[in-house]
Design a protein around this motif. Sequence first.
Motif, PDB file in Angstrom:
ATOM      1  N   GLU A  86     -30.564  22.784 -83.318  1.00 28.15           N
ATOM      2  CA  GLU A  86     -29.290  22.422 -82.698  1.00 28.15           C
ATOM      3  C   GLU A  86     -29.287  22.723 -81.195  1.00 28.15           C
ATOM      4  O   GLU A  86     -29.654  23.806 -80.755  1.00 28.15           O
ATOM      5  CB  GLU A  86     -28.143  23.188 -83.343  1.00 28.15           C
ATOM      6  N   GLN A 138     -28.427  28.275 -82.175  1.00 32.13           N
ATOM      7  CA  GLN A 138     -28.203  29.116 -83.349  1.00 32.13           C
ATOM      8  C   GLN A 138     -29.169  30.292 -83.438  1.00 32.13           C
ATOM      9  O   GLN A 138     -28.833  31.335 -83.998  1.00 32.13           O
ATOM     10  CB  GLN A 138     -28.328  28.256 -84.629  1.00 32.13           C
ATOM     11  N   SER A 139     -30.349  30.133 -82.882  1.00 31.68           N
ATOM     12  CA  SER A 139     -31.356  31.193 -82.983  1.00 31.68           C
ATOM     13  C   SER A 139     -32.177  31.235 -81.704  1.00 31.68           C
ATOM     14  O   SER A 139     -33.299  30.729 -81.651  1.00 31.68           O
ATOM     15  CB  SER A 139     -32.268  30.940 -84.190  1.00 31.68           C
TER      16      SER A 139
END
Length: 468
Positions: A193, A57-58
């Motif tokens: 995640e 996600q990042s």
Amino acid sequence: MTLLQFLRQARQVHLHFLSGALTEPPIYVIGNPSADLDSIVSAIIYSYCANNRLPIQSPRPHIPLLNLSNFPAGTELYRLRPEFSAALWSSTNFPPLKSEEQFENTLQSAGNFLPEYVMTVADFAQSLEDQHVWHQILADATLVDWNAFPRPSKTDKGSGFLTGLPGVSFRTVGCIDHHIDEHNMPSIDGLPEGQPMIIQPGPGSCASLITRELRQRKLWDTTPEMTQVAKLALSAVLIDTLNLTAEGKVTDVDREAVEFLRSQIEGESQAAANSEGNWELETFYKSILHAKLNSLDLLTMEEILNRDYKDWIETSQSSGETVKMGFCSAVKPIRWLVQKAGGPEKFLDAALSFAASAEKDLDVLVIMTAFTGTDDKFCRELFVIVTGGNEAAVKGVERFIEQSSHHLGLVEWSPLDGEDIPELTGDCLSTLNVDEDSLHWRQLWVQTNAAGSRKQVAPLLRAAVAKL
């Protein structure tokens, strides 16, 4: 991006992080404190492939951090880990993809080249001082080739400190390891995640596990630059598995990694035959093995013992006594170490001095040797010293011998490294084995079960102490 371009960029990202110039903090990828070839390579290849691609996600920058607290990158790193310099040189200079990335695999050339591309814990500590960073820092880390900090946090599972970096608290955001589970990692539910939490004992090389994981996550690309990464990964797998011949250490994970890495290298070599030439696995393996086998020539006795060192603390469940055990691995036989020290008495003095140092403060010192003896046979020796009067340490070692000597094939020591020298052999037997007048319990064996590496021996001794 070439492998060396990435490594140089990673060092710059580190400095930007310390200066507060990054919007997203990096993830440091850290191998274990023995900082052997597998640990170093695992950190580099994972960092290269995960850089700005994980977490899902990042995505964030990844920085490989060599877990050497007393040695900066440069001539000291070359002297301590010449096999790493040989592997990096062989991986990036046939041919170099950038003219400015050429260096020679020599003390002077590599010593001048490495500081711009590689960072050790000692370098991290120096950069804190150089940038006048005196406050406590929180940094994220993915651990490779180990799964427990030497100084774990008492309140936050998966957090801890590295030896030599008391001003930096690391928080684990991922782990890939092939050792036994120390149960110090956070649950996978607590990770960002897609971050890995893989602790799988068995494979001979952590680089094999990492190669498999990167392929499964589709993070392993097929580009000319990745051939450099494949060579570096292959160097660690081959050395840790003795070219897939190490009895009891080789699994399908290792075989599949070698097959995949070799096919990628040879495929690229054929595609660029005019410059690459004929790459040959056996020649590649032997060049790095030669560097490793001759690595101890450049070191002092203390550096030899500290070169591939790990320690653990266990508590006797009956007495509550704690026992600190240190394990040293060497690629030369005991008799070579004895001659290097100047004789059996000086070797014993050096071992006891090493164990008694303020940094180590050991109750038990274990020296394990692994080498090729006569008739090209792979051999192991085991030397154990109880350094003081810790009763739990003595009882734990005695219990270890009782329970594990048959499994490990411990027999009376005799030299396995060539022509016998009766005087030296007799002196080793009399000096390095316990007698009634000894102040320190000690014993030297040949370990006939050559498959029993530190990964097997350390848990046996730890369990013997803990279950007293």
